[in-house]
Motif scaffolding. Structure first.
Motif, mmCIF file in Angstrom:
data_model
loop_
_atom_site.group_PDB
_atom_site.id
_atom_site.type_symbol
_atom_site.label_atom_id
_atom_site.label_comp_id
_atom_site.label_asym_id
_atom_site.label_seq_id
_atom_site.Cartn_x
_atom_site.Cartn_y
_atom_site.Cartn_z
ATOM 1 N N UNK A 183 -15.692 -54.087 24.882
ATOM 2 C CA UNK A 183 -15.891 -52.868 25.675
ATOM 3 C C UNK A 183 -14.826 -51.819 25.342
ATOM 4 N N UNK A 184 -13.580 -52.268 25.184
ATOM 5 C CA UNK A 184 -12.499 -51.341 24.824
ATOM 6 C C UNK A 184 -12.756 -50.745 23.450
ATOM 7 N N UNK A 185 -13.163 -51.576 22.502
ATOM 8 C CA UNK A 185 -13.447 -51.076 21.159
ATOM 9 C C UNK A 185 -14.589 -50.066 21.187
ATOM 10 N N UNK A 186 -15.623 -50.349 21.940
ATOM 11 C CA UNK A 186 -16.756 -49.426 22.040
ATOM 12 C C UNK A 186 -16.329 -48.085 22.629
ATOM 13 N N UNK A 187 -15.402 -48.120 23.572
ATOM 14 C CA UNK A 187 -14.926 -46.889 24.199
ATOM 15 C C UNK A 187 -14.152 -46.026 23.204
ATOM 16 N N UNK A 188 -13.253 -46.643 22.443
ATOM 17 C CA UNK A 188 -12.373 -45.883 21.557
ATOM 18 C C UNK A 188 -12.898 -45.746 20.134
ATOM 19 N N UNK A 189 -13.936 -46.498 19.789
ATOM 20 C CA UNK A 189 -14.531 -46.430 18.449
ATOM 21 C C UNK A 189 -16.060 -46.415 18.591
#
Length: 55
Positions: free
Chosen positions: A44-50
């Motif tokens: 989820x964090x990766x999807x938010x920032x990338x």
């Protein structure tokens, strides 16, 4: 390694995970083996920032 050695190692060390220096890029269950219960949060964090999935 992926199809012959990993199953033997997994049988000897159930829920053992993996170290970076022994990681197999073809690991079929990499989400659980490398990240465990943290995978959904990290994804989820990766999807938010990338959002364009560049990295």
């Amino acid at each position: 390694m992926t199809n012959q050695l990993l199953p033997i190692l997994e049988e000897l060390t159930p829920n053992g995970g993996a170290c970076v220096n022994e990681a197999d890029f073809q690991q079929p269950d990499f989400q659980n083996v490398f990240y465990g219960a943290n995978y959904p949060t990290l994804k989820a964090i990766k999807s938010k920032y990338d959002p364009l999935d560049i990295f």
